[in-house]
Design a protein around this motif. Structure first.
Motif, PDB file in Angstrom:
ATOM      1  N   MET A 154       3.643  -5.489 -10.390  1.00  0.00           N
ATOM      2  CA  MET A 154       3.403  -5.566  -9.175  1.00  0.00           C
ATOM      3  C   MET A 154       1.842  -5.025  -9.056  1.00  0.00           C
ATOM      4  O   MET A 154       1.418  -4.130  -9.557  1.00  0.00           O
ATOM      5  N   ASN A 155       0.907  -5.918  -8.466  1.00  0.00           N
ATOM      6  CA  ASN A 155      -0.418  -6.037  -8.489  1.00  0.00           C
ATOM      7  C   ASN A 155      -0.714  -4.787  -7.368  1.00  0.00           C
ATOM      8  O   ASN A 155       0.088  -4.582  -6.460  1.00  0.00           O
ATOM      9  N   LEU A 156      -2.097  -4.369  -7.297  1.00  0.00           N
ATOM     10  CA  LEU A 156      -2.364  -3.266  -6.287  1.00  0.00           C
ATOM     11  C   LEU A 156      -2.118  -3.724  -4.942  1.00  0.00           C
ATOM     12  O   LEU A 156      -1.571  -3.164  -4.284  1.00  0.00           O
ATOM     13  N   PHE A 157      -2.542  -5.144  -4.470  1.00  0.00           N
ATOM     14  CA  PHE A 157      -2.422  -5.434  -3.372  1.00  0.00           C
ATOM     15  C   PHE A 157      -1.152  -5.525  -2.543  1.00  0.00           C
ATOM     16  O   PHE A 157      -0.582  -5.403  -1.366  1.00  0.00           O
ATOM     17  N   ASP A 158      -0.227  -5.991  -3.484  1.00  0.00           N
ATOM     18  CA  ASP A 158       1.311  -6.118  -3.409  1.00  0.00           C
ATOM     19  C   ASP A 158       1.788  -4.846  -2.952  1.00  0.00           C
ATOM     20  O   ASP A 158       2.663  -4.485  -2.309  1.00  0.00           O
ATOM     21  N   TYR A 159       1.397  -3.626  -3.894  1.00  0.00           N
ATOM     22  CA  TYR A 159       1.941  -2.519  -3.627  1.00  0.00           C
ATOM     23  C   TYR A 159       1.477  -1.882  -2.376  1.00  0.00           C
ATOM     24  O   TYR A 159       2.137  -1.432  -1.584  1.00  0.00           O
ATOM     25  N   VAL A 160      -0.059  -2.239  -1.992  1.00  0.00           N
ATOM     26  CA  VAL A 160      -0.476  -1.652  -0.606  1.00  0.00           C
ATOM     27  C   VAL A 160       0.311  -2.437   0.272  1.00  0.00           C
ATOM     28  O   VAL A 160       0.800  -1.581   1.447  1.00  0.00           O
ATOM     29  N   ALA A 161       0.662  -3.726   0.399  1.00  0.00           N
ATOM     30  CA  ALA A 161       1.312  -4.479   1.310  1.00  0.00           C
ATOM     31  C   ALA A 161       2.832  -3.571   1.609  1.00  0.00           C
ATOM     32  O   ALA A 161       3.367  -3.593   2.954  1.00  0.00           O
ATOM     33  N   GLN A 162       3.530  -3.270   0.283  1.00  0.00           N
ATOM     34  CA  GLN A 162       4.810  -2.838   0.502  1.00  0.00           C
ATOM     35  C   GLN A 162       4.719  -1.522   1.142  1.00  0.00           C
ATOM     36  O   GLN A 162       5.570  -1.143   2.152  1.00  0.00           O
ATOM     37  N   GLN A 163       3.785  -0.589   0.776  1.00  0.00           N
ATOM     38  CA  GLN A 163       3.802   0.612   1.471  1.00  0.00           C
ATOM     39  C   GLN A 163       3.169   0.615   2.814  1.00  0.00           C
ATOM     40  O   GLN A 163       3.916   1.266   3.719  1.00  0.00           O
ATOM     41  N   ILE A 164       2.580  -0.084   3.388  1.00  0.00           N
ATOM     42  CA  ILE A 164       2.539  -0.659   4.880  1.00  0.00           C
ATOM     43  C   ILE A 164       3.503  -0.660   5.551  1.00  0.00           C
ATOM     44  O   ILE A 164       3.892  -0.227   6.596  1.00  0.00           O
ATOM     45  N   ARG A 165       4.226  -1.568   5.051  1.00  0.00           N
ATOM     46  CA  ARG A 165       5.554  -2.263   5.824  1.00  0.00           C
ATOM     47  C   ARG A 165       6.540  -0.998   5.790  1.00  0.00           C
ATOM     48  O   ARG A 165       7.220  -0.844   6.731  1.00  0.00           O
ATOM     49  N   ALA A 166       6.661  -0.310   4.595  1.00  0.00           N
ATOM     50  CA  ALA A 166       7.598   0.824   4.553  1.00  0.00           C
ATOM     51  C   ALA A 166       7.301   1.837   5.657  1.00  0.00           C
ATOM     52  O   ALA A 166       8.228   2.540   6.097  1.00  0.00           O
ATOM     53  N   LEU A 167       6.077   2.360   5.557  1.00  0.00           N
ATOM     54  CA  LEU A 167       5.556   3.333   6.484  1.00  0.00           C
ATOM     55  C   LEU A 167       5.849   2.832   7.878  1.00  0.00           C
ATOM     56  O   LEU A 167       6.455   3.662   8.710  1.00  0.00           O
ATOM     57  N   ARG A 168       5.470   1.700   8.239  1.00  0.00           N
ATOM     58  CA  ARG A 168       5.800   1.166   9.692  1.00  0.00           C
ATOM     59  C   ARG A 168       7.259   0.936  10.060  1.00  0.00           C
ATOM     60  O   ARG A 168       7.637   1.549  11.117  1.00  0.00           O
ATOM     61  N   GLN A 169       8.165   0.575   9.195  1.00  0.00           N
ATOM     62  CA  GLN A 169       9.503   0.609   9.497  1.00  0.00           C
ATOM     63  C   GLN A 169      10.245   1.956   9.234  1.00  0.00           C
ATOM     64  O   GLN A 169      11.432   2.055   9.866  1.00  0.00           O
ATOM     65  N   SER A 170       9.626   2.978   8.494  1.00  0.00           N
ATOM     66  CA  SER A 170      10.353   3.967   8.576  1.00  0.00           C
ATOM     67  C   SER A 170       9.708   5.112   9.801  1.00  0.00           C
ATOM     68  O   SER A 170      10.093   6.236   9.814  1.00  0.00           O
ATOM     69  N   TYR A 171       8.662   4.621  10.535  1.00  0.00           N
ATOM     70  CA  TYR A 171       8.281   5.610  11.491  1.00  0.00           C
ATOM     71  C   TYR A 171       9.238   6.147  12.483  1.00  0.00           C
ATOM     72  O   TYR A 171       9.913   5.498  12.640  1.00  0.00           O
ATOM     73  N   ASN A 172       8.868   7.167  12.835  1.00  0.00           N
ATOM     74  CA  ASN A 172       9.556   7.946  13.994  1.00  0.00           C
ATOM     75  C   ASN A 172      10.983   8.153  13.364  1.00  0.00           C
ATOM     76  O   ASN A 172      12.039   7.751  14.135  1.00  0.00           O
ATOM     77  N   SER A 173      11.304   8.477  12.288  1.00  0.00           N
ATOM     78  CA  SER A 173      12.545   8.911  11.714  1.00  0.00           C
ATOM     79  C   SER A 173      13.323   7.641  11.624  1.00  0.00           C
ATOM     80  O   SER A 173      14.418   7.728  11.852  1.00  0.00           O
ATOM     81  N   GLY A 174      12.663   6.600  11.073  1.00  0.00           N
ATOM     82  CA  GLY A 174      13.589   5.633  10.860  1.00  0.00           C
ATOM     83  C   GLY A 174      13.544   4.476  11.926  1.00  0.00           C
ATOM     84  O   GLY A 174      14.153   3.386  11.768  1.00  0.00           O
ATOM     85  N   GLU A 175      12.862   4.951  13.211  1.00  0.00           N
ATOM     86  CA  GLU A 175      13.271   3.904  14.259  1.00  0.00           C
ATOM     87  C   GLU A 175      12.271   2.942  14.241  1.00  0.00           C
ATOM     88  O   GLU A 175      12.428   1.700  14.873  1.00  0.00           O
ATOM     89  N   GLY A 176      11.338   3.015  13.473  1.00  0.00           N
ATOM     90  CA  GLY A 176      10.463   1.851  13.215  1.00  0.00           C
ATOM     91  C   GLY A 176       9.293   1.665  14.279  1.00  0.00           C
ATOM     92  O   GLY A 176       9.312   2.455  15.407  1.00  0.00           O
ATOM     93  N   LEU A 177       8.233   0.822  14.209  1.00  0.00           N
ATOM     94  CA  LEU A 177       7.373   0.537  14.975  1.00  0.00           C
ATOM     95  C   LEU A 177       7.003  -1.039  14.842  1.00  0.00           C
ATOM     96  O   LEU A 177       7.053  -1.498  13.525  1.00  0.00           O
ATOM     97  N   SER A 178       6.606  -1.620  15.836  1.00  0.00           N
ATOM     98  CA  SER A 178       6.285  -2.988  15.861  1.00  0.00           C
ATOM     99  C   SER A 178       4.967  -3.144  15.114  1.00  0.00           C
ATOM    100  O   SER A 178       4.048  -2.144  15.304  1.00  0.00           O
ATOM    101  N   GLN A 179       4.569  -4.385  14.499  1.00  0.00           N
ATOM    102  CA  GLN A 179       3.370  -4.599  14.060  1.00  0.00           C
ATOM    103  C   GLN A 179       2.097  -4.500  15.192  1.00  0.00           C
ATOM    104  O   GLN A 179       1.119  -4.143  14.989  1.00  0.00           O
ATOM    105  N   GLU A 180       2.647  -4.971  16.402  1.00  0.00           N
ATOM    106  CA  GLU A 180       1.606  -5.085  17.444  1.00  0.00           C
ATOM    107  C   GLU A 180       1.348  -3.799  17.857  1.00  0.00           C
ATOM    108  O   GLU A 180       0.223  -3.583  18.140  1.00  0.00           O
TER     109      GLU A 180
END
Length: 129
Positions: free
Chosen positions: A1-27
């Motif tokens: 996995m290249n660096l930018f794919d890893y960054v993308a995956q981390q952003i998505r994971a943090l957003r989706q797990s935000y607030n004890s797994g409740e998540g957060l919309s992209q907007e």
């Protein structure tokens, strides 16, 4: 996995797990860190790549180190690292936190700066001759 794919995956994971797994919309995330609403989607798909300032905003928002966006590495302890640790040992907690954030930012910059990033906007069409 290249660096930018890893960054993308981390952003998505943090957003989706935000607030004890409740998540957060992209907007909502985009509004919280001050970027256009479709920017988060483009970061998560790898269409656009966030710069270090963007990663720092994301890290602060999620209460994470900026290094969480970079693949883990082995840590080697050399004389400079030992000297830095010895110096940091006597700092007040708030000063130590500031030094840590600065060191993390510098480390991320060193790993991130030589990578190419797609630029915003459309690609120019080639003129057939």
């Amino acid at each position: 996995m290249n660096l930018f794919d890893y960054v993308a995956q981390q952003i998505r994971a943090l957003r989706q797990s935000y607030n004890s797994g409740e998540g957060l919309s992209q907007e909502v995330l985009a509004a919280k860190i001050g970027v256009a609403s479709n920017t988060i989607s483009r970061w998560e798909t790898g269409t656009y790549h966030p710069d270090l300032g963007d990663l720092e905003k994301l890290a602060r928002f999620f209460g994470q180190s900026i290094l969480c966006f970079l693949p883990p590495e082995e840590i080697s302890v050399d004389d400079n690292t030992v000297a830095l640790l010895r110096t940091a040992k006597g700092l007040l907690p708030e000063d130590l936190e500031e030094v840590q954030k600065y060191a993390e930012f510098r480390r991320a910059r060193a790993l991130y700066k030589n990578r190419s990033r797609p630029q915003a906007g459309r690609k120019a069409a080639k003129i057939l001759g």
